[in-house]
Design a protein around this motif. Structure first.
Motif, PDB file in Angstrom:
ATOM      1  N   ARG A   1       3.466   5.821  -2.698  1.00 37.67           N
ATOM      2  CA  ARG A   1       4.765   6.432  -3.031  1.00 37.67           C
ATOM      3  C   ARG A   1       4.901   6.605  -4.543  1.00 37.67           C
ATOM      4  N   ALA A   2       4.558   5.571  -5.300  1.00 34.12           N
ATOM      5  CA  ALA A   2       4.644   5.655  -6.764  1.00 34.12           C
ATOM      6  C   ALA A   2       3.725   6.750  -7.299  1.00 34.12           C
ATOM      7  N   MET A   3       2.584   6.927  -6.651  1.00 35.76           N
ATOM      8  CA  MET A   3       1.663   7.982  -7.062  1.00 35.76           C
ATOM      9  C   MET A   3       2.306   9.354  -6.877  1.00 35.76           C
ATOM     10  N   PHE A   4       2.929   9.592  -5.728  1.00 33.70           N
ATOM     11  CA  PHE A   4       3.584  10.882  -5.511  1.00 33.70           C
ATOM     12  C   PHE A   4       4.744  11.087  -6.487  1.00 33.70           C
ATOM     13  N   LEU A   5       5.513  10.047  -6.732  1.00 33.63           N
ATOM     14  CA  LEU A   5       6.621  10.158  -7.688  1.00 33.63           C
ATOM     15  C   LEU A   5       6.104  10.531  -9.071  1.00 33.63           C
ATOM     16  N   ARG A   6       4.962   9.991  -9.430  1.00 34.73           N
ATOM     17  CA  ARG A   6       4.390  10.247 -10.757  1.00 34.73           C
ATOM     18  C   ARG A   6       4.064  11.721 -10.939  1.00 34.73           C
ATOM     19  N   TYR A   7       3.814  12.431  -9.849  1.00 31.89           N
ATOM     20  CA  TYR A   7       3.470  13.852  -9.930  1.00 31.89           C
ATOM     21  C   TYR A   7       4.651  14.748  -9.560  1.00 31.89           C
ATOM     22  N   GLY A   8       5.856  14.208  -9.644  1.00 29.19           N
ATOM     23  CA  GLY A   8       7.049  15.027  -9.561  1.00 29.19           C
ATOM     24  C   GLY A   8       7.644  15.244  -8.194  1.00 29.19           C
TER      25      GLY A   8
ATOM     26  N   ARG B   1       0.837  -1.205   0.000  1.00 27.49           N
ATOM     27  CA  ARG B   1       0.000   0.000   0.000  1.00 27.49           C
ATOM     28  C   ARG B   1       0.869   1.252   0.000  1.00 27.49           C
ATOM     29  N   ILE B   2       1.885   1.252   0.849  1.00 30.08           N
ATOM     30  CA  ILE B   2       2.798   2.401   0.911  1.00 30.08           C
ATOM     31  C   ILE B   2       3.505   2.580  -0.423  1.00 30.08           C
ATOM     32  N   ALA B   3       3.934   1.474  -1.025  1.00 33.94           N
ATOM     33  CA  ALA B   3       4.621   1.550  -2.313  1.00 33.94           C
ATOM     34  C   ALA B   3       3.715   2.136  -3.388  1.00 33.94           C
ATOM     35  N   ALA B   4       2.430   1.772  -3.357  1.00 37.08           N
ATOM     36  CA  ALA B   4       1.489   2.298  -4.351  1.00 37.08           C
ATOM     37  C   ALA B   4       1.317   3.806  -4.189  1.00 37.08           C
TER      38      ALA B   4
ATOM     39  N   ALA C   1       8.244  11.705  -1.452  1.00 40.13           N
ATOM     40  CA  ALA C   1       7.291  10.630  -1.740  1.00 40.13           C
ATOM     41  C   ALA C   1       7.266   9.606  -0.606  1.00 40.13           C
ATOM     42  N   ASP C   2       8.434   9.300  -0.061  1.00 36.53           N
ATOM     43  CA  ASP C   2       8.505   8.360   1.066  1.00 36.53           C
ATOM     44  C   ASP C   2       7.699   8.872   2.255  1.00 36.53           C
ATOM     45  N   VAL C   3       7.987  10.094   2.676  1.00 36.98           N
ATOM     46  CA  VAL C   3       7.349  10.641   3.874  1.00 36.98           C
ATOM     47  C   VAL C   3       5.850  10.829   3.658  1.00 36.98           C
ATOM     48  N   ARG C   4       5.477  11.332   2.511  1.00 41.87           N
ATOM     49  CA  ARG C   4       4.056  11.575   2.255  1.00 41.87           C
ATOM     50  C   ARG C   4       3.272  10.275   2.135  1.00 41.87           C
ATOM     51  N   SER C   5       3.874   9.254   1.559  1.00 42.89           N
ATOM     52  CA  SER C   5       3.174   7.964   1.461  1.00 42.89           C
ATOM     53  C   SER C   5       3.016   7.327   2.835  1.00 42.89           C
ATOM     54  N   LEU C   6       4.035   7.399   3.653  1.00 43.17           N
ATOM     55  CA  LEU C   6       3.936   6.861   5.012  1.00 43.17           C
ATOM     56  C   LEU C   6       2.862   7.604   5.810  1.00 43.17           C
ATOM     57  N   THR C   7       2.864   8.930   5.696  1.00 45.21           N
ATOM     58  CA  THR C   7       1.877   9.724   6.428  1.00 45.21           C
ATOM     59  C   THR C   7       0.460   9.385   5.985  1.00 45.21           C
TER      60      THR C   7
END
Length: 210
Positions: free
Chosen positions: A140-147, A135-138, A153-159
């Protein structure tokens, strides 16, 4: 001429695999894994004990099916929502937030039941860890996709994920209107960007409350 077969002699239909599985998941959610036994399930679906074995080799096979269903329903839906088309990160986050408000996308009660079960099952605990990582990886990949940078991306996905896990684990009960009104602020907090009013309106329209 009378029928030689009385109603009591007529074999009952065996139902279906989904019938047994849904009953098992209902018992898991309502009473915990200790309650998921063959005879209580048979009573719940109005079937015989023998009917269970048409679909499952044993109780362990049922447990595996329950876990696989949870993985597909909950983790699979999070992954799908993170990959859904969206023009901006805030639109993408609203797509993800649909999961937390629509039980047909994400079953929070089932997620809590699985987490409780995993406390006493090390194999399931490992699968739960893998599900959370997926779930976190998904996200994270979403945040990376938007730059976003890898670090952001790590911190925002964990949060994002840990916030929802906290809601589930604490069994937070909120007024539906109040919770819905907070979602745009969560989106802004997770993304660092205020969502466009049109995107907020589209999201709220997907989740009408009385």
């Amino acid at each position: 001429m009378t029928d030689a077969t009385s109603p009591s002699d007529t074999p009952r239909p065996r139902g279906s695999r989904e019938l047994w599985l849904d009953a098992a998941l209902d018992l898991l959610v309502s009473s915990g894994i200790e309650a998921v036994k063959i005879m209580p399930l048979a009573r719940a679906v109005d079937q015989t004990r023998t009917g269970f074995y048409w679909y499952f080799k044993d109780l362990a096979a049922l447990h595996d099916a329950m876990i696989e269903t949870w993985e597909a329903r909950n983790t699979g839906q999070i992954q799908a929502r993170c990959e859904a088309p969206a023009a901006t990160i805030t639109q993408a986050l609203f797509n993800l937030m649909d999961c937390w408000l629509d039980p047909s996308l994400f079953d929070a009660r089932l997620d809590l039941a699985i987490r409780n079960w995993a406390r006493n099952d090390s194999a399931l605990a490992n699968r739960l860890d893998a599900a959370d990582a997926a779930r976190i990886a998904a996200v994270r990949a979403m945040f990376l996709r938007y730059g976003y940078s890898p670090e952001q991306a790590d911190v925002r996905s964990l949060t994002t994920i840990y916030t929802q896990v906290g809601y589930i684990s604490m069994e937070v009960e909120e007024d539906p209107k109040g919770r819905l009104a907070r979602v745009p602020h969560y989106v802004e907090m997770f993304s660092g960007q205020p969502p466009a009013p049109a995107d907020v309106a589209a999201f709220l329209a997907r989740h009408p409350v009385e």
